[in-house]
Design a protein around this motif. Sequence first.
Motif, PDB file in Angstrom:
ATOM      1  N   LEU A 113      33.575  35.468  35.003  1.00 20.94           N
ATOM      2  CA  LEU A 113      34.891  35.308  35.277  1.00 20.94           C
ATOM      3  C   LEU A 113      35.140  34.040  36.024  1.00 20.94           C
ATOM      4  O   LEU A 113      36.108  33.317  35.910  1.00 20.94           O
ATOM      5  CB  LEU A 113      35.388  36.584  35.938  1.00 20.94           C
ATOM      6  CG  LEU A 113      35.333  37.984  34.960  1.00 20.94           C
ATOM      7  CD1 LEU A 113      36.053  38.895  35.894  1.00 20.94           C
ATOM      8  CD2 LEU A 113      36.087  37.492  33.728  1.00 20.94           C
ATOM      9  N   THR A 114      34.107  33.767  37.224  1.00 17.60           N
ATOM     10  CA  THR A 114      34.740  32.705  37.955  1.00 17.60           C
ATOM     11  C   THR A 114      34.573  31.376  37.281  1.00 17.60           C
ATOM     12  O   THR A 114      35.160  30.474  37.762  1.00 17.60           O
ATOM     13  CB  THR A 114      33.618  32.506  39.183  1.00 17.60           C
ATOM     14  OG1 THR A 114      32.429  32.412  38.991  1.00 17.60           O
ATOM     15  CG2 THR A 114      33.939  33.874  40.102  1.00 17.60           C
ATOM     16  N   ARG A 134      32.149  40.966  49.227  1.00 16.08           N
ATOM     17  CA  ARG A 134      32.921  41.831  49.038  1.00 16.08           C
ATOM     18  C   ARG A 134      32.029  43.251  48.664  1.00 16.08           C
ATOM     19  O   ARG A 134      32.691  44.415  48.796  1.00 16.08           O
ATOM     20  CB  ARG A 134      34.153  41.455  47.829  1.00 16.08           C
ATOM     21  CG  ARG A 134      35.065  42.639  47.681  1.00 16.08           C
ATOM     22  CD  ARG A 134      35.813  42.230  46.381  1.00 16.08           C
ATOM     23  NE  ARG A 134      37.022  41.337  46.740  1.00 16.08           N
ATOM     24  CZ  ARG A 134      38.273  41.594  47.202  1.00 16.08           C
ATOM     25  NH1 ARG A 134      38.654  42.676  47.110  1.00 16.08           N
ATOM     26  NH2 ARG A 134      38.913  40.657  47.289  1.00 16.08           N
ATOM     27  N   TYR A 135      31.310  43.088  47.803  1.00 14.36           N
ATOM     28  CA  TYR A 135      30.471  44.092  47.262  1.00 14.36           C
ATOM     29  C   TYR A 135      29.716  44.527  48.394  1.00 14.36           C
ATOM     30  O   TYR A 135      29.544  45.893  48.656  1.00 14.36           O
ATOM     31  CB  TYR A 135      29.420  43.723  46.291  1.00 14.36           C
ATOM     32  CG  TYR A 135      30.053  43.365  44.809  1.00 14.36           C
ATOM     33  CD1 TYR A 135      31.391  43.730  44.717  1.00 14.36           C
ATOM     34  CD2 TYR A 135      29.432  42.698  43.831  1.00 14.36           C
ATOM     35  CE1 TYR A 135      32.017  43.126  43.227  1.00 14.36           C
ATOM     36  CE2 TYR A 135      29.830  42.059  42.792  1.00 14.36           C
ATOM     37  CZ  TYR A 135      31.331  42.362  42.434  1.00 14.36           C
ATOM     38  OH  TYR A 135      31.832  42.033  41.514  1.00 14.36           O
ATOM     39  N   ARG A 136      28.863  43.785  49.009  1.00 15.96           N
ATOM     40  CA  ARG A 136      28.085  44.321  50.520  1.00 15.96           C
ATOM     41  C   ARG A 136      29.070  45.064  51.559  1.00 15.96           C
ATOM     42  O   ARG A 136      28.484  46.049  52.202  1.00 15.96           O
ATOM     43  CB  ARG A 136      27.415  43.309  50.762  1.00 15.96           C
ATOM     44  CG  ARG A 136      26.272  42.802  49.975  1.00 15.96           C
ATOM     45  CD  ARG A 136      25.622  41.519  50.417  1.00 15.96           C
ATOM     46  NE  ARG A 136      24.396  41.291  49.578  1.00 15.96           N
ATOM     47  CZ  ARG A 136      23.867  40.045  49.688  1.00 15.96           C
ATOM     48  NH1 ARG A 136      23.972  39.219  50.675  1.00 15.96           N
ATOM     49  NH2 ARG A 136      22.872  39.740  48.737  1.00 15.96           N
ATOM     50  N   ALA A 137      30.242  44.448  51.639  1.00  7.42           N
ATOM     51  CA  ALA A 137      31.224  45.275  52.506  1.00  7.42           C
ATOM     52  C   ALA A 137      31.371  46.726  52.171  1.00  7.42           C
ATOM     53  O   ALA A 137      31.749  47.507  52.919  1.00  7.42           O
ATOM     54  CB  ALA A 137      32.562  44.478  52.512  1.00  7.42           C
ATOM     55  N   PRO A 152      31.251  43.089  33.235  1.00  7.33           N
ATOM     56  CA  PRO A 152      30.749  44.348  33.463  1.00  7.33           C
ATOM     57  C   PRO A 152      30.442  44.975  34.930  1.00  7.33           C
ATOM     58  O   PRO A 152      30.698  46.047  35.180  1.00  7.33           O
ATOM     59  CB  PRO A 152      29.364  44.693  32.572  1.00  7.33           C
ATOM     60  CG  PRO A 152      29.548  43.727  31.664  1.00  7.33           C
ATOM     61  CD  PRO A 152      30.147  42.718  32.231  1.00  7.33           C
ATOM     62  N   VAL A 153      30.113  44.148  35.676  1.00 10.38           N
ATOM     63  CA  VAL A 153      29.606  44.265  36.989  1.00 10.38           C
ATOM     64  C   VAL A 153      31.141  44.353  37.879  1.00 10.38           C
ATOM     65  O   VAL A 153      31.122  45.309  38.691  1.00 10.38           O
ATOM     66  CB  VAL A 153      28.783  43.165  37.848  1.00 10.38           C
ATOM     67  CG1 VAL A 153      28.701  43.283  39.317  1.00 10.38           C
ATOM     68  CG2 VAL A 153      27.531  43.093  37.208  1.00 10.38           C
ATOM     69  N   VAL A 154      32.051  43.652  37.788  1.00 11.51           N
ATOM     70  CA  VAL A 154      33.368  43.692  38.199  1.00 11.51           C
ATOM     71  C   VAL A 154      34.180  44.936  37.759  1.00 11.51           C
ATOM     72  O   VAL A 154      34.613  45.544  38.677  1.00 11.51           O
ATOM     73  CB  VAL A 154      34.104  42.306  37.881  1.00 11.51           C
ATOM     74  CG1 VAL A 154      35.547  42.446  38.325  1.00 11.51           C
ATOM     75  CG2 VAL A 154      33.420  41.080  38.179  1.00 11.51           C
ATOM     76  N   LEU A 155      33.609  45.142  36.611  1.00 13.47           N
ATOM     77  CA  LEU A 155      34.461  46.760  36.079  1.00 13.47           C
ATOM     78  C   LEU A 155      33.678  47.867  37.008  1.00 13.47           C
ATOM     79  O   LEU A 155      34.677  48.877  37.360  1.00 13.47           O
ATOM     80  CB  LEU A 155      34.382  46.995  34.563  1.00 13.47           C
ATOM     81  CG  LEU A 155      35.212  45.870  33.833  1.00 13.47           C
ATOM     82  CD1 LEU A 155      34.619  45.714  32.216  1.00 13.47           C
ATOM     83  CD2 LEU A 155      36.738  46.265  33.873  1.00 13.47           C
ATOM     84  N   GLU A 156      32.468  47.863  37.162  1.00 13.73           N
ATOM     85  CA  GLU A 156      31.828  48.869  37.832  1.00 13.73           C
ATOM     86  C   GLU A 156      32.314  48.954  39.273  1.00 13.73           C
ATOM     87  O   GLU A 156      32.713  50.131  39.733  1.00 13.73           O
ATOM     88  CB  GLU A 156      30.240  48.946  37.608  1.00 13.73           C
ATOM     89  CG  GLU A 156      29.720  50.004  38.411  1.00 13.73           C
ATOM     90  CD  GLU A 156      29.758  51.471  38.124  1.00 13.73           C
ATOM     91  OE1 GLU A 156      29.372  52.224  38.833  1.00 13.73           O
ATOM     92  OE2 GLU A 156      30.650  51.899  36.938  1.00 13.73           O
ATOM     93  N   PHE A 157      32.366  47.782  39.696  1.00 13.60           N
ATOM     94  CA  PHE A 157      33.057  47.784  41.247  1.00 13.60           C
ATOM     95  C   PHE A 157      34.185  48.387  41.321  1.00 13.60           C
ATOM     96  O   PHE A 157      34.609  49.035  42.177  1.00 13.60           O
ATOM     97  CB  PHE A 157      32.789  46.487  41.733  1.00 13.60           C
ATOM     98  CG  PHE A 157      33.454  46.188  42.890  1.00 13.60           C
ATOM     99  CD1 PHE A 157      32.740  46.985  44.229  1.00 13.60           C
ATOM    100  CD2 PHE A 157      34.603  45.774  43.236  1.00 13.60           C
ATOM    101  CE1 PHE A 157      33.102  46.520  45.323  1.00 13.60           C
ATOM    102  CE2 PHE A 157      35.168  45.617  44.660  1.00 13.60           C
ATOM    103  CZ  PHE A 157      34.583  46.140  45.804  1.00 13.60           C
ATOM    104  N   ALA A 168      40.851  44.216  42.772  1.00 14.92           N
ATOM    105  CA  ALA A 168      41.575  43.000  43.308  1.00 14.92           C
ATOM    106  C   ALA A 168      40.735  41.752  42.435  1.00 14.92           C
ATOM    107  O   ALA A 168      41.449  40.876  41.962  1.00 14.92           O
ATOM    108  CB  ALA A 168      41.424  42.797  44.544  1.00 14.92           C
ATOM    109  N   PRO A 169      39.400  41.794  42.322  1.00  5.47           N
ATOM    110  CA  PRO A 169      38.939  40.628  41.494  1.00  5.47           C
ATOM    111  C   PRO A 169      39.404  40.570  40.150  1.00  5.47           C
ATOM    112  O   PRO A 169      39.391  39.596  39.391  1.00  5.47           O
ATOM    113  CB  PRO A 169      37.319  41.145  41.379  1.00  5.47           C
ATOM    114  CG  PRO A 169      37.069  41.922  42.699  1.00  5.47           C
ATOM    115  CD  PRO A 169      38.449  42.784  42.815  1.00  5.47           C
ATOM    116  N   LEU A 170      39.554  41.691  39.504  1.00  5.24           N
ATOM    117  CA  LEU A 170      40.133  41.836  37.941  1.00  5.24           C
ATOM    118  C   LEU A 170      41.696  41.004  38.041  1.00  5.24           C
ATOM    119  O   LEU A 170      41.783  40.339  37.116  1.00  5.24           O
ATOM    120  CB  LEU A 170      40.392  43.239  37.348  1.00  5.24           C
ATOM    121  CG  LEU A 170      38.811  44.002  37.057  1.00  5.24           C
ATOM    122  CD1 LEU A 170      39.191  45.383  36.786  1.00  5.24           C
ATOM    123  CD2 LEU A 170      38.156  43.118  36.013  1.00  5.24           C
TER     124      LEU A 170
END
Length: 268
Positions: A113-114, A134-137, A152-157, A168-170
């Motif tokens: 996405l980026t 963001r993920y680690r937080a 797929p990673v962003v969706l699972e998060f 928010a990333p979506l």
Amino acid sequence: MSPLPATIPAIVRTRLRAAVRRPVRRTAGPGAYEEAEARTLLLRLCSLLLQYPDSELSSARPELEAGVAALPASPAAAHLTAVTTWMAGQEPDGLERHYVEMFDLRRRSSLYLTYYLHGDTRRRGMALLALNQRYRAMGWDINGGELPDHLPVVLEFAALAGPRGGEAPLRQHRRGLELIHRALTDADSPYRHVLAALFTLLPPPTEADRAAVAQLVAEGPPDEEVGLDPYGAYGDGEFAPPGAFVPPAPAPPTRVPPAPTSHLEGPR
């Protein structure tokens, strides 16, 4: 807070199985809990359906179909039903080839996405770092298995962290998602239905979003790094895929100055 899982595909499938065993309750007026469960299941199904269709995912087709069947009747459920029905009628080799063609060989429908927001610029590196932070937080380390902006990673998060912060990333990358959906629609790929299902969870695009997508289609993402081919060099209306190595253009030949005239010779 307990740590979240470290890897993507296996844990997504595990959580999907759990969700299927505890299907979303269909009631006349679903409450917030039921709506949240349906939203999480939808995100998780989208994540799975956009992963490479390897043998493990192929063997999980019955669970995918059960997961889609567990969703309340909605346009999103209809879109995902179209995808799972299509997948069920495909040979594994054909499904893999289609996936590679759509997401690995076509730059307009890359799942990173980026890239659509920042191109191959320094800002993209910072955006990837911000996503990792963001993920680690949230106590989640993706363990280097995939870039943090892989859809797929962003969706699972989003499924793990909930609508407010998790999605928010979506929302931030809505314009890239629009471009992916447009490219898949132009290619008549059934994967377009996964994006259409995802859009039911996001705010509708604004006029500014539509204008930005049109500009992205025309010009491609930002480009500042030395050695990257300009937009369009890979084909009509295409731009270089994220992470692709593009050799720099050959340098012009070096001009060797003429040897100086000996001082003993003098003018003629």
